[in-house]
Scaffold this motif. Structure first.
Motif, PDB file in Angstrom:
ATOM      1  N   TYR A  12       0.829  -1.210   0.000  1.00 50.97           N
ATOM      2  CA  TYR A  12       0.000   0.000   0.000  1.00 50.97           C
ATOM      3  C   TYR A  12       0.864   1.260   0.000  1.00 50.97           C
ATOM      4  O   TYR A  12       0.530   2.248  -0.653  1.00 50.97           O
ATOM      5  N   LYS A  13       1.966   1.226   0.715  1.00 50.95           N
ATOM      6  CA  LYS A  13       2.879   2.372   0.744  1.00 50.95           C
ATOM      7  C   LYS A  13       3.398   2.656  -0.669  1.00 50.95           C
ATOM      8  O   LYS A  13       3.456   3.804  -1.109  1.00 50.95           O
ATOM      9  N   TRP A  14       3.747   1.617  -1.390  1.00 50.96           N
ATOM     10  CA  TRP A  14       4.223   1.776  -2.763  1.00 50.96           C
ATOM     11  C   TRP A  14       3.114   2.292  -3.672  1.00 50.96           C
ATOM     12  O   TRP A  14       3.355   3.121  -4.545  1.00 50.96           O
ATOM     13  N   ILE A  15       1.912   1.800  -3.454  1.00 54.51           N
ATOM     14  CA  ILE A  15       0.780   2.261  -4.268  1.00 54.51           C
ATOM     15  C   ILE A  15       0.581   3.760  -4.070  1.00 54.51           C
ATOM     16  O   ILE A  15       0.426   4.509  -5.031  1.00 54.51           O
ATOM     17  N   TYR A  16       0.602   4.212  -2.818  1.00 56.15           N
ATOM     18  CA  TYR A  16       0.420   5.631  -2.550  1.00 56.15           C
ATOM     19  C   TYR A  16       1.576   6.462  -3.097  1.00 56.15           C
ATOM     20  O   TYR A  16       1.394   7.583  -3.531  1.00 56.15           O
ATOM     21  N   LYS A  17       2.771   5.872  -3.086  1.00 56.96           N
ATOM     22  CA  LYS A  17       3.951   6.607  -3.537  1.00 56.96           C
ATOM     23  C   LYS A  17       4.049   6.675  -5.064  1.00 56.96           C
ATOM     24  O   LYS A  17       4.346   7.732  -5.631  1.00 56.96           O
ATOM     25  N   PHE A  18       3.801   5.564  -5.748  1.00 55.05           N
ATOM     26  CA  PHE A  18       4.060   5.490  -7.180  1.00 55.05           C
ATOM     27  C   PHE A  18       2.817   5.496  -8.069  1.00 55.05           C
ATOM     28  O   PHE A  18       2.927   5.614  -9.280  1.00 55.05           O
ATOM     29  N   SER A  19       1.670   5.342  -7.490  1.00 53.51           N
ATOM     30  CA  SER A  19       0.458   5.219  -8.286  1.00 53.51           C
ATOM     31  C   SER A  19       0.088   6.536  -8.959  1.00 53.51           C
ATOM     32  O   SER A  19       0.255   7.611  -8.391  1.00 53.51           O
ATOM     33  N   THR A  20      -0.445   6.414 -10.151  1.00 53.24           N
ATOM     34  CA  THR A  20      -0.946   7.594 -10.848  1.00 53.24           C
ATOM     35  C   THR A  20      -2.405   7.866 -10.479  1.00 53.24           C
ATOM     36  O   THR A  20      -2.905   8.949 -10.726  1.00 53.24           O
ATOM     37  N   PHE A  21      -3.063   6.897  -9.876  1.00 54.71           N
ATOM     38  CA  PHE A  21      -4.485   7.040  -9.548  1.00 54.71           C
ATOM     39  C   PHE A  21      -4.745   7.322  -8.078  1.00 54.71           C
ATOM     40  O   PHE A  21      -5.700   7.980  -7.730  1.00 54.71           O
ATOM     41  N   ASN A  22      -3.911   6.776  -7.202  1.00 57.56           N
ATOM     42  CA  ASN A  22      -4.162   6.862  -5.766  1.00 57.56           C
ATOM     43  C   ASN A  22      -3.224   7.870  -5.122  1.00 57.56           C
ATOM     44  O   ASN A  22      -2.053   7.932  -5.436  1.00 57.56           O
ATOM     45  N   GLU A  23      -3.763   8.641  -4.222  1.00 62.77           N
ATOM     46  CA  GLU A  23      -2.967   9.613  -3.501  1.00 62.77           C
ATOM     47  C   GLU A  23      -2.988   9.268  -2.025  1.00 62.77           C
ATOM     48  O   GLU A  23      -3.918   8.661  -1.529  1.00 62.77           O
ATOM     49  N   LYS A  24      -1.952   9.704  -1.308  1.00 62.03           N
ATOM     50  CA  LYS A  24      -1.894   9.470   0.135  1.00 62.03           C
ATOM     51  C   LYS A  24      -3.096  10.168   0.763  1.00 62.03           C
ATOM     52  O   LYS A  24      -3.453  11.272   0.389  1.00 62.03           O
ATOM     53  N   GLY A  25      -3.708   9.527   1.706  1.00 59.91           N
ATOM     54  CA  GLY A  25      -4.877  10.089   2.366  1.00 59.91           C
ATOM     55  C   GLY A  25      -6.182   9.579   1.763  1.00 59.91           C
ATOM     56  O   GLY A  25      -7.218   9.676   2.379  1.00 59.91           O
ATOM     57  N   SER A  26      -6.102   9.036   0.561  1.00 55.10           N
ATOM     58  CA  SER A  26      -7.296   8.430  -0.019  1.00 55.10           C
ATOM     59  C   SER A  26      -7.220   6.938   0.226  1.00 55.10           C
ATOM     60  O   SER A  26      -6.143   6.383   0.368  1.00 55.10           O
ATOM     61  N   ARG A  27      -8.344   6.312   0.278  1.00 56.51           N
ATOM     62  CA  ARG A  27      -8.391   4.889   0.596  1.00 56.51           C
ATOM     63  C   ARG A  27      -8.494   4.077  -0.681  1.00 56.51           C
ATOM     64  O   ARG A  27      -9.292   4.361  -1.550  1.00 56.51           O
ATOM     65  N   VAL A  28      -7.685   3.053  -0.754  1.00 55.93           N
ATOM     66  CA  VAL A  28      -7.729   2.144  -1.890  1.00 55.93           C
ATOM     67  C   VAL A  28      -8.740   1.056  -1.548  1.00 55.93           C
ATOM     68  O   VAL A  28      -8.607   0.365  -0.547  1.00 55.93           O
ATOM     69  N   VAL A  29      -9.764   0.939  -2.367  1.00 52.70           N
ATOM     70  CA  VAL A  29     -10.781  -0.076  -2.143  1.00 52.70           C
ATOM     71  C   VAL A  29     -10.711  -1.048  -3.303  1.00 52.70           C
ATOM     72  O   VAL A  29     -10.819  -0.662  -4.457  1.00 52.70           O
ATOM     73  N   GLU A  30     -10.545  -2.306  -2.963  1.00 57.47           N
ATOM     74  CA  GLU A  30     -10.466  -3.335  -3.988  1.00 57.47           C
ATOM     75  C   GLU A  30     -11.786  -4.072  -4.042  1.00 57.47           C
ATOM     76  O   GLU A  30     -12.317  -4.471  -3.024  1.00 57.47           O
ATOM     77  N   MET A  31     -12.294  -4.251  -5.234  1.00 59.17           N
ATOM     78  CA  MET A  31     -13.485  -5.075  -5.403  1.00 59.17           C
ATOM     79  C   MET A  31     -13.005  -6.454  -5.813  1.00 59.17           C
ATOM     80  O   MET A  31     -12.377  -6.624  -6.837  1.00 59.17           O
ATOM     81  N   LYS A  32     -13.251  -7.385  -4.981  1.00 60.82           N
ATOM     82  CA  LYS A  32     -12.819  -8.756  -5.234  1.00 60.82           C
ATOM     83  C   LYS A  32     -13.608  -9.346  -6.392  1.00 60.82           C
ATOM     84  O   LYS A  32     -14.709  -8.916  -6.701  1.00 60.82           O
ATOM     85  N   ASP A  33     -13.015 -10.339  -7.033  1.00 63.19           N
ATOM     86  CA  ASP A  33     -13.690 -11.008  -8.139  1.00 63.19           C
ATOM     87  C   ASP A  33     -15.027 -11.568  -7.691  1.00 63.19           C
ATOM     88  O   ASP A  33     -16.008 -11.511  -8.418  1.00 63.19           O
ATOM     89  N   SER A  34     -15.055 -12.085  -6.455  1.00 61.19           N
ATOM     90  CA  SER A  34     -16.301 -12.658  -5.961  1.00 61.19           C
ATOM     91  C   SER A  34     -17.367 -11.571  -5.806  1.00 61.19           C
ATOM     92  O   SER A  34     -18.537 -11.811  -6.053  1.00 61.19           O
ATOM     93  N   SER A  35     -16.955 -10.363  -5.415  1.00 60.57           N
ATOM     94  CA  SER A  35     -17.904  -9.259  -5.288  1.00 60.57           C
ATOM     95  C   SER A  35     -18.430  -8.853  -6.649  1.00 60.57           C
ATOM     96  O   SER A  35     -19.624  -8.604  -6.820  1.00 60.57           O
ATOM     97  N   THR A  36     -17.546  -8.780  -7.622  1.00 61.42           N
ATOM     98  CA  THR A  36     -17.949  -8.437  -8.980  1.00 61.42           C
ATOM     99  C   THR A  36     -18.889  -9.498  -9.520  1.00 61.42           C
ATOM    100  O   THR A  36     -19.922  -9.182 -10.124  1.00 61.42           O
ATOM    101  N   GLN A  37     -18.547 -10.754  -9.308  1.00 59.75           N
ATOM    102  CA  GLN A  37     -19.377 -11.866  -9.765  1.00 59.75           C
ATOM    103  C   GLN A  37     -20.742 -11.825  -9.085  1.00 59.75           C
ATOM    104  O   GLN A  37     -21.767 -12.027  -9.734  1.00 59.75           O
ATOM    105  N   LYS A  38     -20.751 -11.556  -7.784  1.00 64.18           N
ATOM    106  CA  LYS A  38     -22.002 -11.486  -7.023  1.00 64.18           C
ATOM    107  C   LYS A  38     -22.878 -10.355  -7.561  1.00 64.18           C
ATOM    108  O   LYS A  38     -24.090 -10.528  -7.722  1.00 64.18           O
ATOM    109  N   LEU A  39     -22.262  -9.206  -7.872  1.00 62.16           N
ATOM    110  CA  LEU A  39     -23.005  -8.076  -8.415  1.00 62.16           C
ATOM    111  C   LEU A  39     -23.641  -8.450  -9.752  1.00 62.16           C
ATOM    112  O   LEU A  39     -24.816  -8.166  -9.994  1.00 62.16           O
ATOM    113  N   LYS A  40     -22.891  -9.122 -10.610  1.00 64.58           N
ATOM    114  CA  LYS A  40     -23.428  -9.549 -11.909  1.00 64.58           C
ATOM    115  C   LYS A  40     -24.571 -10.538 -11.724  1.00 64.58           C
ATOM    116  O   LYS A  40     -25.582 -10.476 -12.424  1.00 64.58           O
ATOM    117  N   GLN A  41     -24.423 -11.458 -10.761  1.00 65.31           N
ATOM    118  CA  GLN A  41     -25.485 -12.429 -10.493  1.00 65.31           C
ATOM    119  C   GLN A  41     -26.754 -11.726 -10.003  1.00 65.31           C
ATOM    120  O   GLN A  41     -27.859 -12.083 -10.409  1.00 65.31           O
TER     121      GLN A  41
END
Length: 132
Positions: free
Chosen positions: A48-77
């Motif tokens: 997460y530290k690397w994501i906040y440091k090097f990411s072009t989308f995520n900034e420090k202080g913002s929360r990275v939320v991951e949608m798991k494949d199972s969540s995506t699949q559940k939403l489609k179902q």
């Protein structure tokens, strides 16, 4: 005589190229943070530290939320299930409209008020009812 040995804390140093590759793998959706953690043996907070440091989308202080494949699949179902239920409701409404029309025709043709429950004579089966 035992030597007084301290356990050495392993401190690994990763190249910036490696860190960027990890962030790229995460951002591309190829791997989740948990998958990267298990795959490379790197701690979750470090990734997460690397994501906040090097990411072009995520900034420090913002929360990275991951949608798991199972969540995506559940939403489609669930979306598929909603469509199915809407179709069922539509078919039931057509059936209700049809039956109400049949009740109206029965009332007009045979002078039977099916909607009225009290004092209605019981059906005699398939005998024809004659109009007076």
């Amino acid at each position: 005589m035992k030597a007084n040995l301290k356990t050495l804390k392993k401190h690994r140093i990763y190249s910036e190229e490696f860190k960027l590759q990890i962030v790229h793998d995460f951002e591309s959706g190829q791997f989740s943070v948990i998958q990267l953690e298990k795959l490379h043996g790197i701690s979750n907070p470090t990734i997460y530290k690397w994501i906040y440091k090097f990411s072009t989308f995520n900034e420090k202080g913002s929360r990275v939320v991951e949608m798991k494949d199972s969540s995506t699949q559940k939403l489609k179902q669930l979306q598929t299930r909603i469509k199915e239920l809407e179709a069922i409701v539509g078919r039931k409404q057509i059936s209700i409209d049809y039956l109400e029309k049949m009740i109206d025709i029965a009332k007009d043709e045979f002078d039977i008020d099916i909607k009225k429950n009290s004092n209605t004579p019981q059906s005699t089966g398939s005998k024809h009812i004659k109009k007076h």
